[in-house]
Every structure is written in C-alpha cells, then in structure tokens.
Design an enzyme around this catalytic site. Structure first.
Site, PDB file in Angstrom:
ATOM      1  N   TYR A 109     -37.663 -34.034 -41.897  1.00  0.00           N
ATOM      2  CA  TYR A 109     -37.876 -33.449 -43.219  1.00  0.00           C
ATOM      3  C   TYR A 109     -37.603 -34.496 -44.293  1.00  0.00           C
ATOM      4  O   TYR A 109     -36.772 -35.391 -44.090  1.00  0.00           O
ATOM      5  CB  TYR A 109     -36.855 -32.337 -43.472  1.00  0.00           C
ATOM      6  CG  TYR A 109     -37.160 -30.977 -42.929  1.00  0.00           C
ATOM      7  CD1 TYR A 109     -38.383 -30.363 -43.110  1.00  0.00           C
ATOM      8  CD2 TYR A 109     -36.153 -30.249 -42.281  1.00  0.00           C
ATOM      9  CE1 TYR A 109     -38.608 -29.072 -42.644  1.00  0.00           C
ATOM     10  CE2 TYR A 109     -36.377 -28.959 -41.811  1.00  0.00           C
ATOM     11  CZ  TYR A 109     -37.599 -28.380 -42.000  1.00  0.00           C
ATOM     12  OH  TYR A 109     -37.813 -27.099 -41.555  1.00  0.00           O
ATOM     13  N   GLU A 156     -31.420 -25.570 -43.618  1.00  0.00           N
ATOM     14  CA  GLU A 156     -29.976 -25.428 -43.843  1.00  0.00           C
ATOM     15  C   GLU A 156     -29.481 -26.509 -44.806  1.00  0.00           C
ATOM     16  O   GLU A 156     -28.365 -27.004 -44.697  1.00  0.00           O
ATOM     17  CB  GLU A 156     -29.184 -25.458 -42.514  1.00  0.00           C
ATOM     18  CG  GLU A 156     -29.372 -24.235 -41.665  1.00  0.00           C
ATOM     19  CD  GLU A 156     -30.753 -24.180 -41.002  1.00  0.00           C
ATOM     20  OE1 GLU A 156     -31.534 -23.263 -41.347  1.00  0.00           O
ATOM     21  OE2 GLU A 156     -31.054 -25.039 -40.162  1.00  0.00           O
ATOM     22  N   TYR A 208     -25.419 -28.358 -34.275  1.00  0.00           N
ATOM     23  CA  TYR A 208     -26.538 -27.530 -33.815  1.00  0.00           C
ATOM     24  C   TYR A 208     -26.547 -27.309 -32.305  1.00  0.00           C
ATOM     25  O   TYR A 208     -27.490 -26.771 -31.751  1.00  0.00           O
ATOM     26  CB  TYR A 208     -27.879 -28.173 -34.254  1.00  0.00           C
ATOM     27  CG  TYR A 208     -28.955 -27.168 -34.616  1.00  0.00           C
ATOM     28  CD1 TYR A 208     -28.988 -26.555 -35.864  1.00  0.00           C
ATOM     29  CD2 TYR A 208     -29.941 -26.825 -33.705  1.00  0.00           C
ATOM     30  CE1 TYR A 208     -29.973 -25.645 -36.196  1.00  0.00           C
ATOM     31  CE2 TYR A 208     -30.935 -25.903 -34.034  1.00  0.00           C
ATOM     32  CZ  TYR A 208     -30.943 -25.325 -35.282  1.00  0.00           C
ATOM     33  OH  TYR A 208     -31.931 -24.427 -35.600  1.00  0.00           O
ATOM     34  N   GLU A 251     -41.010 -26.118 -33.875  1.00  0.00           N
ATOM     35  CA  GLU A 251     -39.545 -26.036 -33.857  1.00  0.00           C
ATOM     36  C   GLU A 251     -39.140 -25.248 -32.627  1.00  0.00           C
ATOM     37  O   GLU A 251     -39.117 -24.011 -32.644  1.00  0.00           O
ATOM     38  CB  GLU A 251     -38.999 -25.315 -35.098  1.00  0.00           C
ATOM     39  CG  GLU A 251     -39.071 -26.089 -36.391  1.00  0.00           C
ATOM     40  CD  GLU A 251     -38.322 -25.396 -37.543  1.00  0.00           C
ATOM     41  OE1 GLU A 251     -37.719 -24.324 -37.337  1.00  0.00           O
ATOM     42  OE2 GLU A 251     -38.364 -25.939 -38.654  1.00  0.00           O
ATOM     43  N   ASN A 273     -43.372 -25.128 -45.672  1.00  0.00           N
ATOM     44  CA  ASN A 273     -42.583 -24.907 -44.477  1.00  0.00           C
ATOM     45  C   ASN A 273     -42.364 -23.412 -44.267  1.00  0.00           C
ATOM     46  O   ASN A 273     -41.738 -22.768 -45.098  1.00  0.00           O
ATOM     47  CB  ASN A 273     -41.226 -25.609 -44.615  1.00  0.00           C
ATOM     48  CG  ASN A 273     -40.401 -25.506 -43.365  1.00  0.00           C
ATOM     49  OD1 ASN A 273     -40.795 -26.022 -42.321  1.00  0.00           O
ATOM     50  ND2 ASN A 273     -39.278 -24.830 -43.442  1.00  0.00           N
ATOM     51  N   GLU A 274     -42.886 -22.891 -43.183  1.00  0.00           N
ATOM     52  CA  GLU A 274     -42.736 -21.461 -42.875  1.00  0.00           C
ATOM     53  C   GLU A 274     -43.032 -20.614 -44.115  1.00  0.00           C
ATOM     54  O   GLU A 274     -42.274 -19.719 -44.475  1.00  0.00           O
ATOM     55  CB  GLU A 274     -41.323 -21.163 -42.360  1.00  0.00           C
ATOM     56  CG  GLU A 274     -41.033 -21.814 -41.030  1.00  0.00           C
ATOM     57  CD  GLU A 274     -39.653 -21.439 -40.477  1.00  0.00           C
ATOM     58  OE1 GLU A 274     -38.784 -21.001 -41.256  1.00  0.00           O
ATOM     59  OE2 GLU A 274     -39.464 -21.585 -39.264  1.00  0.00           O
TER      60      GLU A 274
END
Ligand SMILES: *[C@@H]1O[C@H](CO)[C@@H](O)[C@H](O)[C@H]1NC(C)=O
Ligand SMILES: *[C@@H]1O[C@H](CO)[C@@H](O)[C@H](O)[C@H]1NC(C)=O
Ligand SMILES: *[C@@H]1O[C@H](CO)[C@@H](O)[C@H](O)[C@H]1NC(C)=O
Ligand SMILES: *[C@@H]1O[C@H](CO)[C@@H](O)[C@H](O)[C@H]1NC(C)=O
Ligand SMILES: *[C@@H]1O[C@H](CO)[C@@H](O)[C@H](O)[C@H]1NC(C)=O
Ligand SMILES: *[C@@H]1O[C@H](CO)[C@@H](O)[C@H](O)[C@H]1NC(C)=O
EC number: 3.2.1.23
Length: 652
Positions: free
Chosen positions: A79, A125, A329, A264, A183-184
């Site tokens: 990103y 996030e 993560y 993803e 994005n989404e």
C-alpha cells in the site's frame, strides 16, 4: 457460475508450450481466453505477499524482501499511505523510511515483481485508512466520493505520485505489474460510480493504456456491486478455511474470464486493544493456499510480514476500537521479520508450484536483552504545557478540535476553571460522546479520572470554584474502515459540569515529538509532589538512558521494551517514536525496538509519557528490555463488540 479449475491449468500450460521466444518488449497483461496473466507473452501466475514499507524500517527492507523471495514468492504487494507522504498539504516526504522509490528498487533488485495499491484510500489498519487528516479541514467533506474538494485533493496527490510510479511500471523496465484503484470500495456506503470512474480515468491518463488496473472487494456479489467497474479488472479477497471455489465463483460473477485472483488471502488477522490476540493456524493457511494454487489462481498473502505501527500510525474500527502498535498479524514473518513455523508451512506449499531459489534464507535477527533501565520522573504535561506549545495556547469559549488547532496527531491539552464549587461529587460529562479518544483529567494537578470514547462518557469531580481543570486528550488513531472515517479528534463536542456547559478554555497544541527529539524535557524535574502509591498519576514524562554493553560481539541488536506495572503511554528512544504501550489493556505487552535507532557512540535516551499510573511514586522505577515478544497477554477488558476472524462486516 461454474468453471473448471483443470481447464485453466491445462490451457495455461498449453499456451506455454506453444510460445515462441522472441526479443519482445516487456509486456504484462490479461489473457481472457486462457484465464491467466501474460508476462512477456507467456502465461504467468503470481504468488505474492504483502509488506508495507511504512511498517518496516528502511534498513530492514532488503532482509524482509529477501526472506519473501526465498519462500518462493515471485511478487510482493504494498500500500501507499497518502498521509505518510503528504503530512501537511503540499509538503511531500519521500525520503528515509518514506523512500518509496528505493523500496521499489530493492524489490526489483531481489527479483520480485510488485503489485501496487496506491489508494487514495487504503484501509490497512492505518490512521484514517491512509487519507490525510487535513482533508477534514473542510468539515463536511464526503470522503471517497466525487465531493469536489476531495477530488481536487486526490487529483493533486495523484498528479504528484503517479508520475513517480510510472518509470517503475513493468512496461517501462520496472517491477510493477499491476496497480489497484481504490480499495474494497464495494464495502463503503457511498457507492459512487462517478468517483470510481474519475479515478480510473486519472490512473489511465497518468500511467498509460498498457498497465493492468484492478479492484479488490470482498468475495460476495454484494461487495462487487459497488466495487467493480468496467475497465478495471475485478479481484476478490478472502481468508483461509472457507470454500475457495465459492469465493472465486463470486469473482467470476464480475469477471467471467481472466485470471482468478485473491488479492488478500489472510495469513493471520488484526488485533485491537482489549481484545484477544488473533491467531490463525498454519495448517489451515497451508490447506487453503494449496486449494487456490492447484486451481491456477493468483494469490497475495496478506500479510506476509505485518511490521509495526510506529508513532501514531495505527488505525481503529467502530465501535471505537484502536489497533495496537504491533501489526504482527500472526503473519509468516513476525513483526521483527523472524521466520516462523507458518513461513516454512507456506514455503512447503509454494515449492510444489514455484522453484524455491537456491541459496541460504536470511536467518532471524538476533535480539538482545539490555535489561532494566532506571527512569526519572520529569515534569508533568501540565507543568510543561507552555514549553510544549510552540505556537502558544489559544483561548476559546468552547473546545476546539485537533484540526481547528492545526494539529493532527498526538495530544492536545484543554484547560479551564471550575465555574462553581463542587463540594459533592459532580458529574463531568461528554453528553454527545465527543471525547476523541481518551481524556486524562486532573483538578489542581491531582489526577481524578479518565473519559473514553464509546466506553466512559461521565465521571465525578470535586473542587472549589476557580480550581484548574486540565484535560489532556489523546488521539488514539483514526477510524480506518466503514462509514465513520471522518474521525475528528480532541474534544469534538462540549463537556458539561452538572447541568452547565463548560466554557472559557485555553487550548494547547502540544509539539511533544519535537520537544523529545530536541531534548527539551531532559533535566526538568517536576515541582509537584508525587501522588501516593497506587493512586493514579497525571500525565507525566519520565526519562532514562542505557548504554550498549561493550565487549559483546555483534551488538547492538534488536530488542523489545516492556513496562512492568506502568499504565498507558507513548515511548521514544533517541527521539524515535516507537508507539503506544498499554499492557493492562493488552494483548500487546512488548514493543519492538529496531536496532537502527540505537547508538553505540552515546547513551541511548528513553523518554516515556505515562498517562495514567507510573510505578515511580516511591522513587526509582524501571522499564525493561527483553529478548522475547509478548503480543498475546490475557485480556482483562470486556470488548463492547464481538468480532470474528476474516469478517469485515464485524468491523463496520
Ligand atoms: C521525512 O520522513 C523521514 C522518515 O520518516 C524523516 O526522517 C524526515 O525527518 C522527514 N522529513 C521531513 C522534512 O519531515
Ligand atoms: C463449495 O462451493 C461450490 C460452489 O459454490 C459448491 O459446488 C460446493 O459444493 C462447495 N463445497 C463444499 C464442501 O461446501
Ligand atoms: C457520581 O456520584 C454520584 C453521587 O455520589 C453517584 O451516584 C454516581 O454513581 C457517581 N457516578 C460515577 C460515574 O462515578
Ligand atoms: C458548545 O455549545 C455552544 C453553545 O450551545 C455551541 O455554540 C457550540 O457549537 C458547542 N461546541 C461544540 C464543540 O460542540
Ligand atoms: C542522549 O542524551 C544525552 C544528553 O542530552 C546526549 O548527550 C546523547 O548524545 C543522547 N544520546 C543519543 C544516542 O542521542
Ligand atoms: C502466547 O504465545 C506464546 C508463544 O506462541 C505461547 O507459548 C503462549 O501460551 C501464549 N499465551 C497465551 C496467554 O495465549
């Protein structure tokens, strides 16, 4: 829609056999007939992993990327956080840890292709999903839509960014094979096709006709409805453990032909303060990965290495739940870049499809336990307010938000006086839930409680009329997902004392990071008596230092810092803002300290801003450096909202 995985694999390999090599130019595109990508005219499938350069120190980019390459990956995905590169309007930063061009170059030198996700919105996030908080200077801006002011800012940013990207496109000799638009978007309420069309045109005009532009959305018709757009290749995202064929069938509903792509594939999942650490088993990740690869699908593993939300960069979900400093993560490479069992489980699957490169995999980096460091109590924030407020305080009848103060991160101090005697406990409240996000309240220098967004909007105080009320408000990270991303910080609505609205504030914008890096606070001891043991403390600075031991080979090394018996706060080492600690709320207990911020030439300076309760009331107190991370402490706090793994509806 039905489709045959066997057919895809066969056709792609047939095409491979019939390929006649030639000195053709570098090309990358989509083969809709054979349902695959074409690289230099040959069928191509990527097995990729996500790494965010903004979460890994520059000195470690090569190490982490090499570990990804040695797992058999042929691509990475990253990103670009807009707010990281344009912290204030028209001031761009692409140097040091923000040197995107260098990151792309290192990836290419290692032999990795790049799937680029430049936003403008990235979720991830990350504070406000990567959108700069200064966009909120226009209070009623509608983000991620064709709102004219939003589009003007996006055009300007992309006008700067995309020309920098262009030489790195595969067609132009660089590593970038595809570029994601937004994005989404299908998960966002606005469903503004004109906005998506505007972005598609902008990306095309800046990057040219040849580059593959794509979108990513949840694997369901509901998400693809507003997320997919003609001219942008529609891909999906989903985690392990589900029905892979059903998820790809969702992609097929939007893209009947072309490569299958999971943009993803979740190797782990995110955390929130006060909720259990997310853990995803290697076995289930390996199984679903294999199911996708056997179908000939392209996969990007999110995350392959999560890294760290240094400083103030973490985001939050709604109802308000900020993410911790670590972005480990539960990924195959740990926060510190270490090889985990999951790394080897994934490599075992990948090697059935891709050749694992020859040569050694870089080992995990060694960690060193520098031990305990004695901390000295410095001034309280209230004492240091004038020193920390470089621009001086601002008087205002009603509270001003962070953006009204021209400050976007960290802490702002609000000061007023009790207008009346409060001889009995009197409620101090934020009736509109306008403490964004956590307020530390003292009366005449005595700490008396905390207000917290969505959790605690009233408390009692006592004191004589004229007593000084200091309210330090912490921005704990902006909402990065869903409809609440217009996340204003500070006291964003009035506070009341009993029935009356509190007035006549003095508001201090605090340049704490600058003060810490310039060493302004050092040696300034508090003139206030420390509170009795076990009593909460007002926000206060502490300082200590430690030297790297001599005579031990290969020092300095990475380490972790922890805060036994401390409450909540922020920590800097040698002026580098490591992030937030909050061991009592958990699940994160230790903070990753990368070696490059440590010095062997001079003692290393640790500065702590403790907001609630330091264990220093009886003199000496310590922080400790250890070798072992703890990210999964037992959580005592009860979350307001139950969340499931891989479920984004839970995050809205
Ligand atoms: C740009 O970012 C780098 C890396 O975070 C930082 O060290 C540097 O101070 C920044 N430059 C400016 C002018 O803010
Ligand atoms: C998975 O989904 C496919 C397509 O929707 C369906 O045909 C199949 O029965 C499902 N498999 C399982 C195990 O549920
Ligand atoms: C405030 O004090 C009143 C009266 O003593 C009490 O009933 C109330 O529970 C207190 N509220 C809080 C939030 O402590
Ligand atoms: C506080 O209340 C006053 C008077 O009702 C109002 O004018 C003002 O807009 C309010 N301020 C905030 C930040 O809500
Ligand atoms: C720590 O602070 C001391 C005192 O200001 C200074 O001499 C020293 O250089 C600092 N250490 C580092 C690594 O910057
Ligand atoms: C935390 O993780 C460690 C290492 O994986 C494990 O040994 C330990 O049992 C875990 N603790 C909790 C409370 O889950």
């Amino acid at each position: 829609m039905a489709f045959s995985s066997v057919r895809i694999v066969l056709l792609c390999s047939l095409a491979l056999n019939s390929h006649i090599s030639s000195a053709s130019p570098r090309t990358f595109g989509i083969d809709y007939e054979n349902d695959c990508f074409l690289k230099d005219g040959e069928p191509f499938r990527y097995i990729s992993g996500s790494i965010h350069y903004s979460r890994v120190p520059r000195v470690y980019w090569k190490d982490r990327l090499l570990k990804m390459y040695m797992a058999g990956l042929n691509a990475i995905q990253t990103y670009i956080p807009w707010n990281y590169h344009e912290p204030v309007p028209n001031q761009y930063n692409f140097s040091g840890d923000r040197d995107l061009g260098h990151f792309l170059q290192v990836a290419q030198d290692i032999g990795l292709l790049v799937i680029l996700r430049p936003g403008p919105y990235i979720c991830g996030e990350w504070d406000m999903g990567g959108l700069p908080a200064w966009l909120l200077n226009k209070k009623d801006i509608v983000l991620r839509t064709s709102d004219a002011d939003y589009l003007a800012a996006v055009d300007k940013w992309m006008g700067k960014l995309l020309p920098m990207i262009k030489p790195f496109l595969y067609q132009n000799g660089g590593p970038i094979i595809s570029v994601q638009v937004e994005n989404e978007y299908g998960s966002y309420f606005a469903c503004d096709y004109n906005y998506l069309r505007h972005l598609a045109l902008l990306f095309r005009s800046q990057l040219g006709q040849a580059v593959v532009l794509f979108t990513t959305d949840g694997a369901g018709a509901g998400y693809l409805r507003c997320g997919a757009l003609q001219g942008l290749y529609a891909t999906v995202d989903f985690g392990p453990g589900g029905n892979v064929s059903a998820s790809f069938a969702a992609q097929r509903s939007a893209e009947p032909h072309g490569p299958l792509v999971n943009s993803e594939f979740y190797t782990g999942w995110l955390d929130h303060w006060g909720e259990h650490h997310s853990v995803v088993s290697s076995a289930i990740v390996a199984k679903s990965l294999n199911e996708m690869l056997v179908m000939g699908a392209n996969v990007n593993m999110y995350m392959f290495i999560g890294g760290t939300n240094f400083g103030y960069w973490n985001g939050a979900n709604s109802p308000y739940a900020p993410q911790p400093t670590s972005y480990d993560y539960d990924a195959p490479l740990s926060e510190a870049g270490d090889l985990t069992d999951k790394y080897f489980a994934i490599r075992d699957v990948v090697k059935m499809y891709n050749k694992i490169p020859e040569g050694p995999t870089p080992p995990s980096t060694p960690k060193y336990a520098y031990g305990e460091v004695k901390m000295t109590r410095l001034q309280t924030v209230s004492e240091a307010a004038d020193l920390l407020s470089f621009s001086g305080p601002v008087k205002s009848t009603f509270p001003l938000s962070f953006s009204e103060m021209n400050q976007y991160f960290g802490f702002v101090l609000y000061r007023t006086k009790l207008p009346v005697d409060c001889n009995t406990p009197t409620p101090l409240s934020s009736p509109l839930n306008g403490v964004h996000d956590r307020a530390y309240i003292s009366v005449n220098g005595v700490a008396c409680g905390v207000l917290e967004r969505d959790k605690s909007i009233t408390m009692n105080i006592t004191g004589k009329a004229g007593s000084r009320v200091d309210i330090l408000v912490e921005n704990m990270g902006r909402v990065n997902y869903g409809k609440d991303i217009n996340d204003f910080k500070g006291l964003v609505s009035n506070l009341t004392l009993g029935p009356a609205v509190l007035r006549d504030w003095v508001v201090y914008s605090l340049a704490i990071d600058e003060a810490v890096s310039k060493g302004i606070l050092l040696g300034r001891l508090s003139q206030e008596a420390p509170p009795p043991p076990t009593h909460r403390t007002t926000p206060t600075f502490y300082a200590g230092s430690f030297s790297i031991p001599s005579g031990i080979p290969d020092l300095p090394q990475d380490t972790y810092i922890q805060f036994p018996d401390w409450g909540k706060g922020q920590v800097w080492i040698n002026g580098f803002n490591l992030g937030r600690y909050w061991p009592g709320r958990g699940p994160q207990v230790t903070l990753y300290v990368p070696v490059h911020i440590l010095s062997t030439a001079a003692p290393n300076n640790v500065t702590v801003l403790e907001l609630e309760s330091a264990p220093c009331t009886q003199g000496a107190c310590t922080v400790a450096f250890t070798q072992t991370p703890i990210l999964n402490a037992t959580v005592t706090h009860t979350p307001t909202h139950r969340r499931r793994l891989f479920d984004k509806d839970d995050l809205s």
